[in-house]
Design an enzyme around this catalytic site. Structure first.
Site, PDB file in Angstrom:
ATOM      1  N   LYS A  55      -1.115  -0.122  -8.859  1.00  0.00           N
ATOM      2  CA  LYS A  55      -1.644  -0.498  -7.546  1.00  0.00           C
ATOM      3  C   LYS A  55      -3.033  -1.086  -7.687  1.00  0.00           C
ATOM      4  CE  LYS A  55       1.321   2.797  -5.199  1.00  0.00           C
ATOM      5  NZ  LYS A  55       1.504   4.135  -4.600  1.00  0.00           N
ATOM      6  N   GLN A  99      -1.983   9.206  -3.364  1.00  0.00           N
ATOM      7  CA  GLN A  99      -0.772   9.191  -4.183  1.00  0.00           C
ATOM      8  C   GLN A  99      -0.061  10.545  -4.100  1.00  0.00           C
ATOM      9  OE1 GLN A  99       0.435   6.383  -5.869  1.00  0.00           O
ATOM     10  NE2 GLN A  99       2.240   7.671  -6.098  1.00  0.00           N
ATOM     11  N   ASP A 122      -0.063   3.231   3.965  1.00  0.00           N
ATOM     12  CA  ASP A 122       1.255   3.692   3.516  1.00  0.00           C
ATOM     13  C   ASP A 122       2.222   3.844   4.696  1.00  0.00           C
ATOM     14  OD1 ASP A 122       1.951   3.901   0.888  1.00  0.00           O
ATOM     15  OD2 ASP A 122       1.111   5.901   0.586  1.00  0.00           O
TER      16      ASP A 122
END
Ligand code: NAD
Length: 299
Positions: A55, A99, A122
């Site tokens: 990422k 994460q 997200d």
């Protein structure tokens, strides 16, 4: 001869999206806006470390600033939430990614709800899930968003089609099903799950079949209608002594046998996987646009 299907390459489509994003970010920088993603990693899970590295690397390729926060696995819930709150109020940060999975007893749901919905790139906050359900999406979670872009950019029309989604998770199956049935996509959607009766019967009616169940090569050719569009979200590692690693990645679809029956099919790896990161980048750029009073990108 063999009726080969067209491969939907997430590798190629995500590279195209990343190129578009690069230009977009260059434009934003001339306006004094530098899109910025905060990337929070707790503990040292090797798979998570790889995801976070990818990422950050993609951010760099596109010109998005990324700020890493690596916390030890001894981090408390309160410490983690305090970090998220600080990122919420930091005007330099447009998007926050934490994460998952979190180690130990840390509560993911609680963390998701601490992230400001305006910075939830997200797309997991209940506010953003709710906006999707109301047909007014803001941040679409990255994997479902990637699936939609694969369909759109492959010229696949979804309107009036029978779409069957295998899996009902909040992360993948549920939002894909909601989006495909919403205005603009206009599919007739059936959601299947572990309690679905006569599953093969249901999937055989699908013009568009999305597999997101996490069982290696579960979808076999008897479950697929001839000419169907098949998108494989699954990422499963299986033993393979012929590989140096001793294993390889497969999807939720038995690719080789389904390939000859489908009109379009996405592979694993190189399918939905790379799309997920690209859509995180799209969400981050859009976050920076919205927070500066600009309209979202037109993808
Ligand atoms: P999950 O375990 O949360 O959900 C699985 C779903 O499948 C559940 O809703 C369950 O009801 C359903 N299911 C299980 N067994 C079934 C059966 N026999 N028949 C029908 N339905 C069944 O998983 P998830 O988070 O939704 O992920 C699904 C897959 O997608 C996994 O392989 C995961 O690794 C992969 N994934 C890929 C990406 C990506 O970037 N490509 C992102 C997230 C998840």
């Amino acid at each position: 001869g063999k009726n080969m299907s067209e491969i939907i390459s997430g590798k190629i489509i995500s590279a195209q999206i990343n190129r578009e994003l690069r230009q977009e970010v260059d434009q934003l920088k001339t306006k004094g806006i530098e899109p910025c993603l905060a990337v929070v990693l707790v503990g040292e899970d090797p798979a998570s470390e790889v995801y976070v590295r990818n990422k950050k690397r993609t951010c760099e390729e596109i010109g998005i600033r990324s700020i890493g926060h690596n916390l030890p696995d001894t981090t408390t819930q309160e410490e983690l939430e305090t970090l998220v709150q600080n990122l919420n109020s930091d005007p330099v940060v447009h998007g926050i990614l934490c994460q998952f999975p979190l180690p130990g007893d840390l509560d993911e749901t609680q963390v998701i709800q601490t992230i400001s919905p305006e910075k939830d790139v997200d797309g997991l906050h209940p506010m953003n899930a709710g906006l999707i359900a109301m047909g007014q999406p803001r941040f679409i979670s990255c994997t479902p968003y990637g699936v939609l872009q694969m369909l759109k950019r492959s010229g696949i029309s979804t309107s009036g089609k029978n779409a069957v989604v295998l899996g009902r998770s909040n992360l993948v199956g549920r939002p894909i099903a909601t989006l495909l049935s919403s205005k603009g996509w206009d599919s007739t959607v059936t959601v299947c799950h572990s309690r679905t009766a006569d599953l093969a019967e249901v999937t055989s009616k699908a013009d568009i079949l999305i597999a997101a169940i996490g069982i290696p090569e579960f979808v076999t050719k008897n479950m697929v209608k001839k000419g169907a569009v098949v998108i494989d979200v699954g990422i499963n590692r299986i033993d393979d002594p012929s590989k140096t690693k001793g294993s390889r990645l497969v999807g939720d679809v038995a690719f080789e046998e389904v390939e000859n029956k489908a009109s379009f099919i996405s592979p694993v790896p190189g399918g939905v996987g790379p799309m997920t990161i690209a859509m995180l980048m799209v969400n981050t750029v859009n976050a920076s646009r919205w927070q500066n009073g600009l309209a979202e990108m037109n993808l």
